[in-house]
Each structure stands twice: as structure tokens, then as C-alpha cells.
Design a protein around this motif. Structure first.
Motif, PDB file in Angstrom:
ATOM      1  N   THR A  38       0.923  -1.129   0.144  1.00  0.00           N
ATOM      2  CA  THR A  38       0.099  -0.067  -0.013  1.00  0.00           C
ATOM      3  C   THR A  38       0.895   1.273   0.013  1.00  0.00           C
ATOM      4  OG1 THR A  38      -1.641  -1.173   1.196  1.00  0.00           O
ATOM      5  CG2 THR A  38      -1.753   1.182   1.243  1.00  0.00           C
ATOM      6  N   VAL A  39       1.903   1.358   0.887  1.00  0.00           N
ATOM      7  CA  VAL A  39       2.733   2.360   1.027  1.00  0.00           C
ATOM      8  C   VAL A  39       3.348   2.692  -0.324  1.00  0.00           C
ATOM      9  CG1 VAL A  39       4.841   3.245   2.024  1.00  0.00           C
ATOM     10  CG2 VAL A  39       3.175   2.383   3.398  1.00  0.00           C
ATOM     11  N   LYS A  64      12.928   9.853  -2.838  1.00  0.00           N
ATOM     12  CA  LYS A  64      13.737   8.827  -3.546  1.00  0.00           C
ATOM     13  C   LYS A  64      14.767   8.458  -2.594  1.00  0.00           C
ATOM     14  CE  LYS A  64      13.545  10.785  -8.083  1.00  0.00           C
ATOM     15  NZ  LYS A  64      14.464  11.655  -9.258  1.00  0.00           N
ATOM     16  N   GLY A  65      14.928   7.020  -2.549  1.00  0.00           N
ATOM     17  CA  GLY A  65      16.135   6.491  -1.858  1.00  0.00           C
ATOM     18  C   GLY A  65      15.357   5.949  -0.537  1.00  0.00           C
ATOM     19  N   ILE A  66      14.096   6.475  -0.062  1.00  0.00           N
ATOM     20  CA  ILE A  66      13.560   6.189   1.110  1.00  0.00           C
ATOM     21  C   ILE A  66      13.600   4.553   1.495  1.00  0.00           C
ATOM     22  CG2 ILE A  66      11.237   5.952   0.481  1.00  0.00           C
ATOM     23  CD1 ILE A  66      10.721   7.299   3.107  1.00  0.00           C
ATOM     24  N   SER A  67      14.004   3.857   2.565  1.00  0.00           N
ATOM     25  CA  SER A  67      13.960   2.532   2.726  1.00  0.00           C
ATOM     26  C   SER A  67      12.714   1.949   3.061  1.00  0.00           C
ATOM     27  CB  SER A  67      14.841   2.468   3.945  1.00  0.00           C
ATOM     28  OG  SER A  67      14.225   2.785   5.179  1.00  0.00           O
ATOM     29  N   PRO A  68      12.419   0.580   2.599  1.00  0.00           N
ATOM     30  CA  PRO A  68      11.110   0.019   2.896  1.00  0.00           C
ATOM     31  C   PRO A  68      10.747  -0.043   4.343  1.00  0.00           C
ATOM     32  CG  PRO A  68      12.536  -1.320   1.434  1.00  0.00           C
ATOM     33  CD  PRO A  68      13.321  -0.189   1.972  1.00  0.00           C
ATOM     34  N   ASP A  69      11.763   0.021   5.254  1.00  0.00           N
ATOM     35  CA  ASP A  69      11.422   0.184   6.745  1.00  0.00           C
ATOM     36  C   ASP A  69      10.702   1.476   6.985  1.00  0.00           C
ATOM     37  OD1 ASP A  69      12.281  -2.315   7.324  1.00  0.00           O
ATOM     38  OD2 ASP A  69      14.235  -1.838   8.214  1.00  0.00           O
ATOM     39  N   ILE A  80       6.119   5.183   8.093  1.00  0.00           N
ATOM     40  CA  ILE A  80       5.362   6.526   7.724  1.00  0.00           C
ATOM     41  C   ILE A  80       3.936   5.910   7.539  1.00  0.00           C
ATOM     42  CG2 ILE A  80       4.502   7.932   5.836  1.00  0.00           C
ATOM     43  CD1 ILE A  80       7.780   7.943   5.205  1.00  0.00           C
ATOM     44  N   PHE A  81       3.612   4.862   6.979  1.00  0.00           N
ATOM     45  CA  PHE A  81       2.352   4.245   6.980  1.00  0.00           C
ATOM     46  C   PHE A  81       1.602   4.018   8.255  1.00  0.00           C
ATOM     47  CE2 PHE A  81      -0.908   0.748   6.587  1.00  0.00           C
ATOM     48  CZ  PHE A  81      -1.791   1.190   5.814  1.00  0.00           C
TER      49      PHE A  81
END
Length: 678
Positions: free
Chosen positions: A474-475, A542-547, A552-553
Motif C-alpha cells: 500500500t505504501v 527517492k531512496g527511502i528505505s522500505p522500513d 510512515i504508513f
């Protein structure tokens, strides 16, 4: 003894005529009003209840015999295809299920398992040959079955179930296995005692001989559980879930499968088939879309639970309002006559805003059933269903189910308290209603998860390629596609335009002006959704990690749920206004208009902290809203009995002594005794 339309004589005797009650009932009954009247005419419906305190085994056996009676009388045929002896009336099947809420809820739920879930899975996911082979036995109860989706370790996350069905091309069979304890199918209705077959949701594996089987995602396979004598078949492990807080007439159990082989023809293959050599084919290439299409075809169960919750709330409110009109307590100064408890504002506050919400939810439920009927009838006839409309149905079904089941839980508790100690007696049904409906908030989808589905639908705009339901999927979707826009115009915005087209109403600053109510709720929905999008915007960097994306979600989940709730409040108000517009009788329109005002203002009052914090109303206006809710409660008090009579619950179905005349007689005797002492 009072009948549903004969309100007590006295101060409020002539406020609403029987014709007015009938007109309101017609509005509440909706499109399937004729079917509702046919069911009301059943002379034996009051017998479809089990005495409180019955032991579990006797309870289950009695409910089974009652289910057999319903089958023998053709109660199940409404929603099944005409080709196999049904009536092809999907909406009618939901309505007939809803009416069973006035009987024993264990009977209702067991019928839902048999005809709604098990039969519905075969109907929605199977082919014509499977329909002809299995559905007649489903309808006449010669093939009692189960719907085995939920696992001990995977409830809401159906796409991740662990049960497997691996195709063996040498024998043209599927081998069904439960690989771990957490993969047991859990809380499965009909499993512990009566079920002989289950629609089992599995991860499907297949491939040509001498090749490693490939996973094709979640599918449903029909797996026999018992032979005709009731003996559990080899490889099947069944354990009883045991005593529950409610619904003990339903035999919930756990299922595990150990190398169980079923024929290739038992795969429900409407959306994915396996050829004799193991080759897999599907008209839907994407596994995600195929999964959501399958789930969408099963939405009838969620809609049915929603209707059941509204029915249960209606029954509880009928009991509590009738008792409140008979029960007297404390004499007014200078008088020997005790005051009817429903004349106290506190008691009105306890019951009447909830009654207004039941009206609103009933009208929203009616629209939901119509949408379901029209879409699924089109699909059954081989027509093309607009995918956006299907997504709207799924989102609305998820949200309305959450609202109605939470409402039922809160309302039945309020009604129990409003009836004092009498409400705690088993004979007056409220305790059993409370226990039996409590689970509604978590079956057919946990309500919190369902509200997240609604919010995700809003921010995605029902995009065709909206992917996995997991949070990371979803994120990423939000980050990639939807953060520059919000959803399409809300139903409230469209309602506001309709109201403007009709012409000016009251002063636009009057809290009873429908345009003001609509604008306030629409403003809240739009603001909340905009704010949610802004909170999720950093996930697109850009470059934001999955964690970090997940964080954020996760940190915005409170906002996600608020956005969904704001949207649903708008849908319900919109449905209420349409229900009023469809009513011809002037007195019924006027009465429904007051009830609608009470619903809208009680929603605003409930969240007035938000409206104050965001500058949408002043402190003075917030006080005015509360004052108007009080005034509407007093104004609707004379009509309270008429409003519950309009639910159309036959006298013999109510079954609570405090609501069927006995309490009125006790009060009359008490007053006569008091008079004799003076």
C-alpha cells in the motif's frame, strides 16, 4: 396485549397513525418489501428460538433441526441460480437472511454458513457443471458444508494462507495439506458436528509432470470431510472449538488436512483452472487481481452480516423503547403519578440517537443490497461488470459492515442498561443478543482492517492495479501514484449539489438546515483525506528505505481510520436523504426528516472536538448542536413507539415479556395498588 401498531393509550396515543407507521415501514423495507411481508406472515417464526440455558449439544441439535425445517420449506432458494432450482434473487437471499435476526441468531449464522458461505463459494467460484452437481444438495441440506478460509495464523490476511493443494498429474488429484499448526482452518462453522464437505482456501500448486510445481495463489477446493454416516474421512483432523461467548448453536471447529486427495474436478475453477496434465490457466493474468476478483465475488457474506447487525439492533431497540414507555419511576413534585422513564431526557438520550442511527444504517444497507444484487445478477447472466463499480461495492460493503456491527454492539448494550435488571434476564433476550452479536465485529473481516480497506480505496481512487493488501504494498502504491490527488468527489458533495438545485432551505447557518449538515460533514471528509495524503507524502521521496516507508504508513493509521469513518458517515447521510425523497406520504416524510436531523446532528456532536479544533464550528454553535439534539429527542419522544413499530417485527417474534404487554399489565397493577393506599 399490544400489537405492533397499537401504541399505548394516553398522552401520546394519537400522534402517529397506523398509515403513517406503514409508510415509514415501507421506506425502511426498501426494494424487497414484498419478500419481507411474506416472511413476516410465517405463523411459526416465533418457534425458531432455543430456550436460554440449553446445553451446547442439545442447542446444536435443535438448531440443526430448525435449519432442516427452513430447507424443507424452500427458505434457501432465493439467491441460487434458476438452472439448479433457485430463484436467482441475490438481493432476496440477503433480505431473507437478515429477517432471521429476529429468530435465534445461531440459526441465522448457521444458515449463513450453509447457504451464504459454502453455497455462495460454489456459486461464485465454481463452473456450471459444479453448480449442477453440488448446489441442489446445498439448498436442500443433503450436502451440509463449511467455508474454510480463516486460519489460526492468518485471519484477515487471506492472501497469505498456508494450507496447500498440490496437483498430482499422475492421479489427476490435488493433495491438500496443513503444513503447520498455525495453518489449521479455525473457527469454521459446521465443522465440529454437521459438515460433510468444505470449500477450503489454499495456496494452489501445479505444473506438468517432472517439473517443479508452480504456485498460482489462493484458490478454493472442495474437500469431503465426512461420509454419509458422519464418520470423519481419512486424513481429515477435526477438533471442536468448544463453548463460546455466544452462538453456541453453531458447531465451530478446527480443520487440518494430512495428505488428503481430492479429484481435479473439485477445484472451483471460475477464475483459474488446472488441465489434466497440470497446466494452469486463468482469464486474469495478475495473481493479485485474480485474488481480489475472487474475494469480490464473495462479498455477499459481508453484506449479509451487515444486515443481520441492523436487524439485531432493531429488535433490541424495539424491546427497550416499549419497556421505556411502560416502566415508571419517581413521581413528579406535587403528583402521585410516577413518571414514565422514556419521558426523562437522559433516557431519551440513551435510546433515540441510536434509533436514528439504526434508521440511517438500514437505508444505507438497503442501497448496499441493491448494488450487490444488480452487480452480481449482471455477472451471473454473463454480462460485463464495471470494475470501478465492483470496487465501490467492495469498499462500501467493508465500511457499512464495520459501522453496523459496531453500532449493534453499542446499541444492544445501551438497550440492556435502559431496561435495568429486567434487561439482564435471559427471557428478555437482550443479554443473548449482546453475546451472539459481539463476534460480528470481527468475523467476515475485522472492523479495523475493513476501515483500512475503505481508506485505501479512497486514496487509490479504486485504481485498477491497486496491489497487495499488505502495508508495504500500500505504501509503495501511494508513494508512486496518488499523492498529488485525492479521491473523486464525495457522495456528500454530490448531495450538496442536489440540495442546491432544489432551492434554498433554512438559513444556511441553521443547524437544522440539511445543506449546513452536509457541508460540515463533507468539509470534514475532504480535510481529513487531504491531511492523510500529506502525511503519506514523505513515502515518495527517492531512496527511502522500505522500513521507513512502513513506519510512515504505520504512524498514519489513526488518520487512515478517521478518513474512512468520515467518508462512511457521508455515505450513510446521503442514503438517508434518498430514503426520505423516495417516501410519498407527507407525514412519513416529516417524521423521517426529524429522525435524519437527529442522526446528522448526533454524528456532528459525537465529533464536535474535531470540528472545534479545526475551526469548522464555534463554541456557541457546538452548544447549539447539543441543544438541538436534546430538543429533537424531546420532539421525537411521542413518536418513539411508532418508530420501532415501523421496523415491522411481528408481535410473536419479539419474545421479550417486558416488550409484549406483560410489563404494561404489571405497571397498571402497581398504579391501581398505589391508588388503593390513598
Amino acid at each position: 396485549m399490544n400489537t405492533p401498531n397499537s401504541r399505548p393509550t394516553g398522552q401520546y396515543a394519537d400522534e402517529v397513525t397506523d398509515a403513517g407507521v406503514a409508510a415509514v415501514r415501507r421506506a425502511l423495507d426498501g426494494r424487497w418489501h414484498t419478500l419481507r411481508d411474506e416472511i413476516r406472515a410465517r405463523p411459526d417464526f416465533a418457534d425458531l428460538r432455543v430456550h436460554p440455558g440449553t446445553d451446547v449439544e442439545t442447542y446444536r441439535a435443535t438448531i440443526w433441526e430448525m435449519l432442516r425445517r427452513l430447507a424443507d420449506e424452500g427458505h434457501a432458494v432465493h439467491g441460487f441460480p434458476t438452472a439448479v432450482g433457485g430463484r436467482g434473487d441475490i438481493g432476496g437471499s440477503v433480505v431473507s437472511f437478515e429477517m432471521l435476526a429476529f429468530a435465534d441468531l445461531s440459526l441465522q449464522v448457521k444458515s449463513g454458513v450453509q447457504w451464504g458461505l459454502f453455497g455462495g463459494a460454489i456459486q461464485a467460484l465454481g463452473n456450471a457443471e459444479q453448480h449442477a452437481r453440488f448446489l441442489p444438495g446445498v439448498m436442500d441440506l443433503s450436502l451440509p458444508g463449511c467455508f474454510a478460509m480463516t486460519e489460526t495464523g492468518h485471519g484477515s490476511d487471506v492472501q497469505s494462507v498456508h494450507t496447500t493443494a498440490t496437483y498430482d498429474p499422475d492421479t489427476q488429484e490435488f493433495v491438500v495439506d496443513t503444513p503447520t499448526e498455525s495453518a489449521r482452518k479455525d473457527y469454521i462453522g459446521n465443522a465440529a458436528r454437521d459438515g460433510r464437505m468444505a470449500a477450503v482456501f489454499v495456496q494452489l500448486y501445479s505444473g506438468p509432470r517432472d517439473e517443479q510445481p508452480e504456485r498460482h495463489g489462493v484458490h478454493a477446493v472442495l474437500v469431503p470431510l465426512r461420509d454419509e454416516d458422519g464418520t470423519v474421512l481419512p486424513g481429515i483432523e477435526i477438533t471442536d472449538d468448544g463453548h463460546k461467548e455466544g452462538l453456541n448453536g453453531v458447531d465451530n471447529g478446527r480443520l487440518a488436512f494430512h495428505g488428503v486427495r481430492v479429484p481435479r474436478e473439485n477445484l472451483l475453477d471460475r477464475y483459474g483452472a488446472v488441465a489434466p496434465d497440470g497446466t494452469y490457466s486463468s482469464s486474469i493474468e495478475s495473481e493479485n487481481r485474480r485474488f481480489f476478483t475472487m474475494l469480490g465475488a464473495l462479498v455477499r457474506g459481508r453484506v449479509s452480516v451487515s444486515g443481520s447487525a441492523v436487524g439485531a439492533a432493531s429488535l433490541a431497540q424495539t424491546i427497550a423503547v416499549r419497556y421505556g414507555e411502560a416502566r415508571r419511576q419517581f413521581a413528579a413534585p406535587g403528583s402521585d403519578e410516577e413518571i414514565t422513564v422514556l419521558d426523562y431526557l437522559a433516557h431519551q438520550r440513551k435510546l433515540l440517537p441510536g434509533l436514528a442511527r439504526t434508521y440511517a444504517l438500514r437505508l444505507a444497507q438497503n442501497e448496499l443490497v441493491e448494488m450487490l444484487h444488480d452487480i452480481q445478477t449482471t455477472r451471473e447472466a454473463g454480462g460485463t461488470v464495471d470494475e470501478k463499480r465492483q470496487r465501490e461495492l467492495e469498499s462500501r460493503a467493508a465500511g457499512i459492515k464495520a459501522l453496523t456491527t459496531w453500532h449493534a454492539t453499542a446499541t444492544i448494550q445501551a438497550c440492556r442498561e435502559a431496561c435495568g435488571g429486567q434487561g439482564y434476564l435471559s427471557e428478555n433476550r437482550l443479554g443473548q443478543l449482546r453475546a451472539d452479536t459481539d463476534v460480528f465485529t470481527t468475523f467476515e473481516g475485522d472492523n479495523t482492517v475493513l476501515l483500512q480497506l475503505v481508506a485505501k480505496g479512497l486514496i487509490s481512487g479504486y485504481a485498477d492495479d491497486f496491489g497487495n493488501l499488505d502495508t508495504l504494498g500500500t505504501v509503495r502504491f501511494v508513494a508512486d501514484q496518488v499523492l498529488d490527488t485525492v479521491a473523486e468527489r464525495t457522495s456528500l458533495r454530490q448531495l450538496a449539489e442536489r440540495l442546491r438545485a432544489v432551492g434554498p432551505g433554512r438559513d444556511e447557518d441553521d443547524v437544522l438546515d440539511r445543506s449546513w449538515q452536509v457541508k460540515l460533514l463533507d468539509d470534514r471528509e475532504e480535510h481529513t483525506l487531504d491531511g492523510l495524503v500529506r502525511r503519506l507524502r514523505p513515502a515518495r521521496e527517492k531512496g527511502i528505505s522500505p522500513d521507513r516507508q512502513f513506519a510512515i504508513f504505520n504512524n498514519a493509521q489513526d488518520h487512515l481510520l478517521r478518513a474512512a469513518r468520515a467518508h462512511l458517515d457521508g455515505l450513510v447521510l446521503d442514503a438517508f436523504v434518498r430514503g426520505i425523497d423516495s417516501t410519498v406520504d407527507p407525514s412519513a416524510r416529516a417524521l423521517l426528516g426529524k429522525v435524519c436531523d437527529l442522526y446528522a446532528l448526533s454524528v456532528i456532536e459525537e465529533d464536535k472536538g474535531w470540528f472545534l479544533e479545526h475551526g469548522r464550528i464555534s463554541a456557541a454553535r457546538a452548544k447549539t448542536v447539543t441543544a438541538e439534539v436534546n430538543r429533537l429527542c424531546r420532539e421525537l419522544r411521542p413518536h418513539a413507539r411508532a418508530l420501532v413499530d415501523a421496523f415491522g417485527i411481528p408481535e410473536s417474534w419479539i419474545g421479550a415479556p417486558i416488550a409484549t404487554g406483560a410489563e404494561h399489565r404489571r405497571q397498571d397493577e402497581a398504579r391501581a395498588h398505589a391508588a388503593s393506599l390513598h
